[in-house]
Design a protein around this motif. Structure first.
Motif, short mmCIF file in Angstrom:
data_model
loop_
_atom_site.label_atom_id
_atom_site.label_comp_id
_atom_site.label_asym_id
_atom_site.label_seq_id
_atom_site.Cartn_x
_atom_site.Cartn_y
_atom_site.Cartn_z
N GLU A 268 -12.28 5.07 11.92
CA GLU A 268 -11.52 5.12 10.66
C GLU A 268 -10.03 5.37 10.94
O GLU A 268 -9.15 4.73 10.37
CB GLU A 268 -12.12 6.22 9.76
N VAL A 269 -9.78 6.31 11.85
CA VAL A 269 -8.39 6.62 12.21
C VAL A 269 -7.71 5.38 12.81
O VAL A 269 -6.56 5.06 12.48
CB VAL A 269 -8.35 7.80 13.21
N GLN A 270 -8.44 4.67 13.67
CA GLN A 270 -7.87 3.47 14.29
C GLN A 270 -7.61 2.39 13.23
O GLN A 270 -6.57 1.73 13.23
CB GLN A 270 -8.82 2.93 15.37
N ALA A 271 -8.59 2.23 12.33
CA ALA A 271 -8.47 1.17 11.33
C ALA A 271 -7.28 1.44 10.40
O ALA A 271 -6.52 0.53 10.07
CB ALA A 271 -9.77 1.08 10.53
N ARG A 272 -7.11 2.68 10.02
CA ARG A 272 -6.02 3.04 9.11
C ARG A 272 -4.66 2.67 9.71
O ARG A 272 -3.77 2.17 9.01
CB ARG A 272 -6.06 4.53 8.82
N ALA A 273 -4.53 2.90 11.03
CA ALA A 273 -3.24 2.63 11.67
C ALA A 273 -2.91 1.13 11.65
O ALA A 273 -1.74 0.75 11.78
CB ALA A 273 -3.26 3.14 13.11
N PRO B 95 -1.37 -2.45 6.54
CA PRO B 95 0.06 -2.68 6.28
C PRO B 95 0.79 -1.43 5.78
O PRO B 95 1.97 -1.25 6.07
CB PRO B 95 0.05 -3.76 5.19
N ASP B 96 0.08 -0.57 5.03
CA ASP B 96 0.77 0.60 4.48
C ASP B 96 0.61 1.84 5.35
O ASP B 96 0.82 2.96 4.89
CB ASP B 96 0.25 0.88 3.05
N ALA B 97 0.24 1.65 6.62
CA ALA B 97 0.09 2.80 7.52
C ALA B 97 1.44 3.47 7.77
O ALA B 97 2.45 2.80 7.93
CB ALA B 97 -0.53 2.35 8.84
N SER B 98 1.42 4.80 7.80
CA SER B 98 2.65 5.53 8.08
C SER B 98 2.84 5.68 9.58
O SER B 98 1.92 5.44 10.36
CB SER B 98 2.59 6.90 7.41
N ASP B 99 4.03 6.12 9.96
CA ASP B 99 4.27 6.42 11.37
C ASP B 99 3.30 7.47 11.86
O ASP B 99 2.81 7.42 12.99
CB ASP B 99 5.71 6.91 11.56
N ALA B 100 3.01 8.45 10.97
CA ALA B 100 2.09 9.52 11.35
C ALA B 100 0.69 8.95 11.60
O ALA B 100 0.00 9.35 12.54
CB ALA B 100 2.04 10.58 10.26
#
Length: 588
Positions: A454-459, A462-467
């Motif tokens: 999930e963490v990998q997919a979120r990154a 398109p709207d992923a943050s730098d964090a």
DNA sequence: AATACAAGCGCG
DNA sequence: AAAGCGCGCTTGTATT
């Protein structure tokens, strides 16, 4: 097998299957032998007849063997269904693991494992958590592996079928045999105990701390040092044992440390530093291995840690109670043979890089490893200038260092030993992608769990943050370093198990000695013959009648050579031992 | 009062 | 000089 109950004819055999498996009523057998009862119902064990003798098949060595051993029954060969289940269900070498994975009841943790043990994580990742482990997750009772003989037989069949589906069943069979032998040995090590001299331990404590205080107040040397530290801080009421309070006191005294760890404090020039470091050292000795530890763990002249085979995901043993994995060097002199007996202490020099060289078929690294010291060999080959640098570079390569001296030198090793470095680099890439890696004999790591993916997919959205991206990069890196090390640490653990299993067999074949040399504190079973009494990753101690020390030393060396050939066949890799025969286990 | 967590240090 | 793997244990503090 030896001992009164060792003759299979004396066990109550209750049935035979077509393929040579003998069903045995363990409870009845124990009743027959005498005092010990391990339970009141059901069948407990099966014994599989093979050309090499009887191999006991049972749910859980840690569950059944202690009582047998206490009755003088030494089991020569076993198949531990719980431990073997854990290996087979996850191994990437098994192409049909579904039947095993459908049996979560067999994922029970070790009997002695702490209730927060790792298997819960594993189950969540696989989505298989159910009645077998839910109690564990809730912090409730720790479940046992199934105990009925029908359950054992059907699990054994499933494991045989899984093995039959494996791409390299020979390696897995070797691993299962070694794992099970280790389980037997772990129980025996606890029963035998490390011979421990109370007076030596006490004298170490008194020299360092002062005499034992009667009322639980700090010993004299601790009080004196605390006074010196408080004076240097200019703070008579300073609390030295609370990290946040100590940090504030240090700041007030002009030491801007960010933590109170030893390596950071050592950076500062201030009169408080030296006495504070000395104080921390003494407190560590007092709280971790002081008089209370002695009373609790070594009162009867034996230190008996609880070993947990397979307790680490890589296949290393864990321990529970007593801190077997943390026996400080300072206390090693208290490990002392009984009168008329001696110790054979042996450890493998640079086990992990040697294992890596063999796994990768890296003849250049194997060549550097020939002889005694692998790091000297790297220097002699002209790869790196000093031994110290060669060591941090190699550790960095196996642990995934990216910065500092270690990280800087890894590329040098990569050029000199491309095959070995290629193996760990590939393992790191697999892990960073969420995949599973596998040791030489077939123990596999878990794949990345749902949270990780999930963490990998979120990154990647398109709207992923730098964090988000930083978090994903960090968790991929963490996983990569874990799998990078897994293949090496895990294969080293397999080599060590093969070494132990072979040595255990050799020691059992040595003649028993006369009773006058008896090592009384171990009880009758270990008082008349040489026995392993300690194991820690790449190090063993054998307690032996002094007259057999040379034979034992030869057996230790022979077992190491046999382990090397068993795992790596004809590949030219040495596993030299630092071996000494001595009254105590103090180094050098 | 019981439990979870972080810091720190011991081991390989 | 102090990063980079795997553990267990103790203490103090924060949380419930």
């Amino acid at each position: 097998m030896t001992g009164a109950g060792s003759d299979p004819a004396r066990w109550r055999v209750v049935g035979r299957t077509a393929d040579g498996i003998v069903l045995v009523d363990l409870t009845a057998a124990l009743t027959e032998i005498g005092r010990v009862r391990v339970g009141d119902d059901g069948w407990r064990a099966v014994a599989s007849n093979s050309p090499h003798g009887v191999r006991w098949v049972w749910s859980d060595t840690a569950r059944w063997y202690p009582a047998l051993l206490a009755d003088g029954v030494v089991i020569a060969r076993a198949h531990d269904l719980r431990l073997c289940h854990a290996i087979l269900r996850a191994s990437t070498l098994v192409s049909a693991p579904a039947a095993l994975r459908a049996q979560p009841a067999w994922d029970a943790p070790a009997v002695n494992a702490p209730s927060t043990a790792a298997p819960a994580l594993f189950d969540l990742a696989e989505g298989l958590s159910d009645a077998g482990t839910s109690g564990l997750l809730g912090g409730g009772t720790v479940p046992y592996a199934p105990e009925s003989i029908d359950d054992a037989l059907s699990e054994l069949r499933r494991q045989e079928e899984a093995l039959a589906s494996a791409s390299d069943p020979g390696r897995l069979r070797l691993l299962l045999a070694a794992e099970s032998a280790g389980a037997l040995l772990a129980v025996e090590l606890h029963a035998a105990g490390v011979p421990w001299r109370r007076e030596v331990h006490e004298s170490i404590l008194e020299t360092a701390l002062g005499t034992r205080p009667r009322n639980g107040s700090p010993p004299r040397r601790v009080r004196e040092l605390a006074d010196v530290v408080r004076a240097a801080l200019g703070d008579p009421a300073a609390s030295l044992d609370s990290q946040p309070k100590l940090l504030r006191s240090l700041h007030r005294a002009g030491v801007p440390a960010r933590s109170t760890s030893r390596w950071e404090l050592a950076e500062y020039e201030h009169p408080v530093i030296a006495p504070l470091l000395a104080y921390k050292k003494l407190m560590r000795l007092l709280t971790a291995n002081g008089w209370s530890w002695l009373d609790e763990w070594a009162a009867d002249g034996r230190f008996r840690p609880v070993y947990v085979p397979g307790g680490v995901v890589t296949g290393r043993w864990a321990s529970s109670g007593g801190g077997a994995l943390q026996l400080p060097r300072q206390l090693r002199p208290a490990v002392h043979a009984d009168p008329g007996w001696t110790l054979v202490v042996a450890d493998v020099a640079q086990l992990e890089p040697r294992v890596l060289a063999a796994m990768a078929g890296d003849t250049a690294l194997a060549e550097a490893a020939r002889g005694h010291d692998l790091y000297d060999g790297i220097v002699a080959a002209g790869t790196i200038r000093t031994r110290a640098e060669a060591k941090v570079a190699m550790l960095g390569a196996m642990y995934g260092a990216t910065t500092g001296d270690s990280g800087r030198l890894v590329p040098v090793l990569r050029r000199a030993y491309p095959r070995a470095m290629g193996l760990v680099d590939a393992a790191a890439r697999t892990g960073a992608d969420g995949g599973a890696v596998t040791t030489w004999l077939g123990r596999s790591s878990a794949v990345g769990d749902a949270v990780w993916h999930e963490v990998q997919a979120r990154a990647g959205t398109p709207d992923a943050s730098d964090a988000d991206r930083a978090r994903a990069r960090r968790s991929a890196g963490d996983r990569g370093r874990f799998t990078r090390n897994f293949v090496v640490q895990g294969t080293a653990a397999e080599w060590a198990l093969a070494w132990l299993a072979g040595l255990r067999g050799e020691l059992a074949a040595l003649p028993a000695v006369t009773v006058k040399d008896a090592a009384q504190a171990s009880g009758p079973l270990f008082s008349r013959r040489a026995h392993l009494c300690f194991f820690l990753h790449d190090e063993i101690i054998v307690h032996t009648p002094a007259s057999q020390a040379e034979q034992v030393a030869a057996a230790v060396r022979r077992s190491a050579d046999r382990a090397a050939r068993l795992l790596f066949g004809g590949f030219p890799i040495d596993f030299p031992l630092d071996l000494r025969i001595a009254e105590d286990a103090a180094k050098g």
